[in-house]
Design a protein around this motif. Structure first.
Motif, PDB file in Angstrom:
ATOM      1  N   ARG A 334       0.856  -1.179   0.000  1.00  0.00           N
ATOM      2  CA  ARG A 334       0.000   0.000   0.000  1.00  0.00           C
ATOM      3  C   ARG A 334       0.896   1.234   0.000  1.00  0.00           C
ATOM      4  O   ARG A 334       2.013   1.188   0.475  1.00  0.00           O
ATOM      5  CB  ARG A 334      -0.914   0.013   1.233  1.00  0.00           C
ATOM      6  CG  ARG A 334      -1.913  -1.153   1.280  1.00  0.00           C
ATOM      7  CD  ARG A 334      -2.834  -1.003   2.480  1.00  0.00           C
ATOM      8  NE  ARG A 334      -2.117  -1.164   3.738  1.00  0.00           N
ATOM      9  CZ  ARG A 334      -2.385  -0.477   4.847  1.00  0.00           C
ATOM     10  NH1 ARG A 334      -3.323   0.467   4.828  1.00  0.00           N
ATOM     11  NH2 ARG A 334      -1.708  -0.694   5.955  1.00  0.00           N
ATOM     12  N   HIS A 336      -0.602   4.664   0.600  1.00  0.00           N
ATOM     13  CA  HIS A 336      -1.251   5.847   1.157  1.00  0.00           C
ATOM     14  C   HIS A 336      -0.678   6.267   2.507  1.00  0.00           C
ATOM     15  O   HIS A 336      -0.869   7.396   2.933  1.00  0.00           O
ATOM     16  CB  HIS A 336      -2.754   5.591   1.308  1.00  0.00           C
ATOM     17  CG  HIS A 336      -3.105   4.700   2.453  1.00  0.00           C
ATOM     18  ND1 HIS A 336      -2.973   3.326   2.388  1.00  0.00           N
ATOM     19  CD2 HIS A 336      -3.545   4.989   3.705  1.00  0.00           C
ATOM     20  CE1 HIS A 336      -3.340   2.811   3.548  1.00  0.00           C
ATOM     21  NE2 HIS A 336      -3.691   3.782   4.366  1.00  0.00           N
ATOM     22  N   HIS A 337       0.013   5.366   3.179  1.00  0.00           N
ATOM     23  CA  HIS A 337       0.471   5.647   4.541  1.00  0.00           C
ATOM     24  C   HIS A 337       1.988   5.843   4.626  1.00  0.00           C
ATOM     25  O   HIS A 337       2.544   5.825   5.718  1.00  0.00           O
ATOM     26  CB  HIS A 337       0.065   4.503   5.457  1.00  0.00           C
ATOM     27  CG  HIS A 337       0.678   3.170   5.086  1.00  0.00           C
ATOM     28  ND1 HIS A 337       0.591   2.645   3.829  1.00  0.00           N
ATOM     29  CD2 HIS A 337       1.382   2.272   5.807  1.00  0.00           C
ATOM     30  CE1 HIS A 337       1.210   1.479   3.801  1.00  0.00           C
ATOM     31  NE2 HIS A 337       1.703   1.237   4.995  1.00  0.00           N
ATOM     32  N   VAL A 351       2.252  12.908   5.172  1.00  0.00           N
ATOM     33  CA  VAL A 351       1.774  11.533   5.026  1.00  0.00           C
ATOM     34  C   VAL A 351       0.380  11.608   4.428  1.00  0.00           C
ATOM     35  O   VAL A 351      -0.409  12.500   4.767  1.00  0.00           O
ATOM     36  CB  VAL A 351       1.771  10.767   6.368  1.00  0.00           C
ATOM     37  CG1 VAL A 351       0.783  11.360   7.366  1.00  0.00           C
ATOM     38  CG2 VAL A 351       1.501   9.286   6.145  1.00  0.00           C
ATOM     39  N   GLY A 352       0.096  10.711   3.506  1.00  0.00           N
ATOM     40  CA  GLY A 352      -1.203  10.724   2.849  1.00  0.00           C
ATOM     41  C   GLY A 352      -1.327  11.850   1.845  1.00  0.00           C
ATOM     42  O   GLY A 352      -0.344  12.316   1.270  1.00  0.00           O
ATOM     43  N   ARG A 396     -11.912  10.092   9.579  1.00  0.00           N
ATOM     44  CA  ARG A 396     -10.584   9.486   9.534  1.00  0.00           C
ATOM     45  C   ARG A 396      -9.591  10.435   8.855  1.00  0.00           C
ATOM     46  O   ARG A 396      -9.935  11.117   7.896  1.00  0.00           O
ATOM     47  CB  ARG A 396     -10.602   8.155   8.777  1.00  0.00           C
ATOM     48  CG  ARG A 396     -11.193   6.992   9.562  1.00  0.00           C
ATOM     49  CD  ARG A 396     -10.962   5.667   8.836  1.00  0.00           C
ATOM     50  NE  ARG A 396     -11.273   4.531   9.678  1.00  0.00           N
ATOM     51  CZ  ARG A 396     -12.484   3.995   9.817  1.00  0.00           C
ATOM     52  NH1 ARG A 396     -13.499   4.519   9.143  1.00  0.00           N
ATOM     53  NH2 ARG A 396     -12.672   2.965  10.614  1.00  0.00           N
ATOM     54  N   TRP A 414       0.678  10.213  13.095  1.00  0.00           N
ATOM     55  CA  TRP A 414      -0.242  10.255  11.964  1.00  0.00           C
ATOM     56  C   TRP A 414       0.053   9.131  10.973  1.00  0.00           C
ATOM     57  O   TRP A 414      -0.873   8.589  10.349  1.00  0.00           O
ATOM     58  CB  TRP A 414      -0.173  11.616  11.286  1.00  0.00           C
ATOM     59  CG  TRP A 414      -0.655  12.715  12.187  1.00  0.00           C
ATOM     60  CD1 TRP A 414       0.083  13.690  12.787  1.00  0.00           C
ATOM     61  CD2 TRP A 414      -2.007  12.927  12.615  1.00  0.00           C
ATOM     62  NE1 TRP A 414      -0.713  14.502  13.557  1.00  0.00           N
ATOM     63  CE2 TRP A 414      -2.002  14.060  13.462  1.00  0.00           C
ATOM     64  CE3 TRP A 414      -3.215  12.276  12.341  1.00  0.00           C
ATOM     65  CZ2 TRP A 414      -3.171  14.549  14.055  1.00  0.00           C
ATOM     66  CZ3 TRP A 414      -4.382  12.766  12.932  1.00  0.00           C
ATOM     67  CH2 TRP A 414      -4.354  13.882  13.779  1.00  0.00           C
ATOM     68  N   ALA A 415       1.338   8.793  10.817  1.00  0.00           N
ATOM     69  CA  ALA A 415       1.677   7.645   9.975  1.00  0.00           C
ATOM     70  C   ALA A 415       1.079   6.372  10.559  1.00  0.00           C
ATOM     71  O   ALA A 415       0.569   5.509   9.838  1.00  0.00           O
ATOM     72  CB  ALA A 415       3.197   7.520   9.846  1.00  0.00           C
ATOM     73  N   MET A 418      -2.771   6.356  10.025  1.00  0.00           N
ATOM     74  CA  MET A 418      -3.189   6.035   8.669  1.00  0.00           C
ATOM     75  C   MET A 418      -2.873   4.593   8.309  1.00  0.00           C
ATOM     76  O   MET A 418      -3.637   3.937   7.592  1.00  0.00           O
ATOM     77  CB  MET A 418      -2.549   7.014   7.685  1.00  0.00           C
ATOM     78  CG  MET A 418      -3.082   8.430   7.871  1.00  0.00           C
ATOM     79  SD  MET A 418      -2.498   9.591   6.635  1.00  0.00           S
ATOM     80  CE  MET A 418      -3.173   8.861   5.156  1.00  0.00           C
ATOM     81  N   ALA A 419      -1.751   4.071   8.811  1.00  0.00           N
ATOM     82  CA  ALA A 419      -1.424   2.669   8.541  1.00  0.00           C
ATOM     83  C   ALA A 419      -2.450   1.736   9.186  1.00  0.00           C
ATOM     84  O   ALA A 419      -2.832   0.717   8.607  1.00  0.00           O
ATOM     85  CB  ALA A 419      -0.029   2.349   9.060  1.00  0.00           C
ATOM     86  N   ARG A 421      -5.498   2.638   9.980  1.00  0.00           N
ATOM     87  CA  ARG A 421      -6.837   3.119   9.615  1.00  0.00           C
ATOM     88  C   ARG A 421      -7.632   3.531  10.862  1.00  0.00           C
ATOM     89  O   ARG A 421      -8.815   3.190  11.018  1.00  0.00           O
ATOM     90  CB  ARG A 421      -7.591   2.056   8.815  1.00  0.00           C
ATOM     91  CG  ARG A 421      -6.964   1.758   7.442  1.00  0.00           C
ATOM     92  CD  ARG A 421      -7.869   0.829   6.641  1.00  0.00           C
ATOM     93  NE  ARG A 421      -7.443   0.701   5.258  1.00  0.00           N
ATOM     94  CZ  ARG A 421      -6.643  -0.262   4.808  1.00  0.00           C
ATOM     95  NH1 ARG A 421      -6.193  -1.180   5.646  1.00  0.00           N
ATOM     96  NH2 ARG A 421      -6.313  -0.335   3.539  1.00  0.00           N
TER      97      ARG A 421
END
Length: 471
Positions: A334, A336-337, A351-352, A396, A414-415, A418-419, A421
């Motif tokens: 993935r 996004h993270h 991030v993101g 989210r 924040w990483a 997001m990882a 979710r």
């Protein structure tokens, strides 16, 4: 000569290749690791490690130059050669962790030679042939040289050569306003060099423009000249007397030229065609599992996989490959993270999605929350400023941008969020020591709920009712 047979053959001993080798060997797989150049790859020898060592010395010089409340500023006395000794010593201190002896002690067979596929399941490395059940291409990337007239006829530097300089450049011309270009620009300016950055587009063009603008102001305030939207038509001159001629005819003179115009995957003469491994200018063509789309024996990680050029991304990829090729478990990459940081001062971390990216994908469904470090007590005490931007979609976080001191550290929760979710209730519920810069993240998450609670008339009516009912 009989070929060595193994479970996994890794080509490249940079961060990604070493992580695969360490994980696979310690789990019991038969591992061959091939590296022709220096163990540790670009990150240790000419990338992350020397750059951060140089930036640390530059920050110490700037701290003297600025002073602080009640502490008089003074001109720093910079010994450029001694700074480079610090850079070399930092590399040397970390090198054993990435060294051949350590990996051989784990059980890896380490071959120091150039590797080339001679078939879909075999490579030649020097006189030795290696036949493997699985291959991992972890060859990293090299500086990309832009098609500029005259470049082949003048001396130039890249990140692979600039750290070997023992004398400070009188005037460093930096071609490229990305993270590498701006980090090296600020470091050399703080160490006493004149610096001009020339960027054909927008400096840090991938990052949030709202945060890039104050970063560029900070660099310019320190004396770095940053020219944006200026393509270089040609370069000319000789060592110590170079000139960049811009597309509009202007000439910029300098003593040294640093090329920081991006990087390209280093696939070299690997013989990928012989192995039936498809690739393009970005790297090996892989699927969501980091497996070659055309030769199922082959994986690619890090820069060679064409999905980003970060040491931590290579490490993440390595874990996914070990999971699949060693343990036989499913894993998908993935993106996004994956965080990124520009290590200037102030630092810029992401991030993101940025705000522009989020609006393009989700339109008005997103909410943007700003948390200013000027409202953070620890930052006030240290005279620091900065900004955190939180992008929220249905409760989210989908993107966070941070400009300020230690932004690379502040991005960590924040990483994680997001990882994993996580919903915003997780960072909002953190209990943090006071006073810390990290409170800026809790404040941003709390602001999301504050807007829903404090401005809601139904909540106010509910509270009035509860107050009448409570004894």
């Amino acid at each position: 000569m009989t070929a060595i047979r193994c479970d996994i053959c890794i080509i490249g001993a940079g961060s990604g290749g070493l992580s695969v080798a360490a994980g696979a060997a310690q789990l019991g797989a038969r591992v061959v690791l091939i590296e022709a150049a220096e163990m540790g790859g670009d990150c240790l020898n000419s990338g992350c490690v020397p750059a951060k060592a140089l930036l640390a010395a530059a920050a110490a010089a700037e701290a003297q130059r600025r002073g602080f409340a009640g502490v008089a500023p003074q001109a720093p006395q910079v010994d450029f050669a001694a700074v480079k000794d610090h850079v070399a010593a930092t590399i040397a201190a970390i090198a054993p962790h990435d060294g051949q002896d350590r990996f051989e002690a784990m059980g890896c067979t380490v071959i120091r030679a150039w590797a080339r596929f001679i078939g879909p399941d075999m490579v030649q490395a020097g006189p030795q042939k290696v036949q493997a059940r699985r291959f991992v291409i972890a060859t990293g990337s090299r500086p990309a040289l832009p098609p500029i007239e005259g470049l082949e006829g003048v001396p130039y530097l890249t990140n692979e050569t600039i750290f070997a300089l023992r004398s400070a450049p009188a005037h460093l011309l930096v071609l490229g306003g990305g993270p590498i270009g701006l980090e090296m620009a600020q470091a050399h300016r703080r160490l006493g060099c004149a610096v001009t950055v020339i960027e054909a587009g927008r400096a840090l063009g991938r990052e949030d423009v709202e945060l890039v603008a104050p970063l560029l102001r900070a660099l310019r305030d320190e004396g770095v000249t940053v020219l944006e939207g200026q393509a270089v038509a040609r370069v000319e001159g000789a060592e110590g007397a170079l000139r960049a001629v811009l597309a509009d005819g202007r000439r910029v003179n300098g003593s040294h030229l640093l090329i920081a115009a991006g990087r390209r995957a280093e696939l070299g003469d690997l013989g990928l065609e012989t192995a039936g491994v498809a690739f393009d200018t970005r790297g090996v063509l892989v699927d969501a599992h980091l497996r070659s789309v055309s030769n199922r024996r082959v994986y690619a990680v890090g820069d060679a996989a064409g999905q980003g050029q970060f040491t931590h991304l290579a490490g993440y990829h390595a874990g996914l490959v070990v999971r699949q090729a060693v343990l036989g478990l499913p894993a998908r990459a993935r993106g996004h993270h994956i965080p990124r940081v520009t290590y200037t001062e102030p630092e810029l971390a992401q991030v993101g999605l940025t705000e522009v990216e989020a609006r393009t994908l989700h339109g008005s469904a997103i909410q943007v929350i700003r948390s200013d470090l000027a409202q953070n007590d620890r930052a006030r005490a240290a005279g620091q400023t900065g900004l955190l931007k939180l992008i929220v979609l249905r409760g989210r976080p989908i993107g966070v941008s941070i400009l300020g001191p230690s932004a690379g550290e502040l991005i960590a929760p924040w990483a994680l969020a997001m990882a994993a979710r996580l919903r915003l209730s997780a960072p909002a519920g953190m209990i943090l020591p006071y006073p810390t810069l990290s409170e800026v993240s809790k404040r941003a998450a709390g602001a999301y709920f504050a807007a829903k609670l404090f401005g809601n008339p139904w909540i106010r009516r509910l509270v009035r009712g509860v107050q009448r009912w409570l004894p």
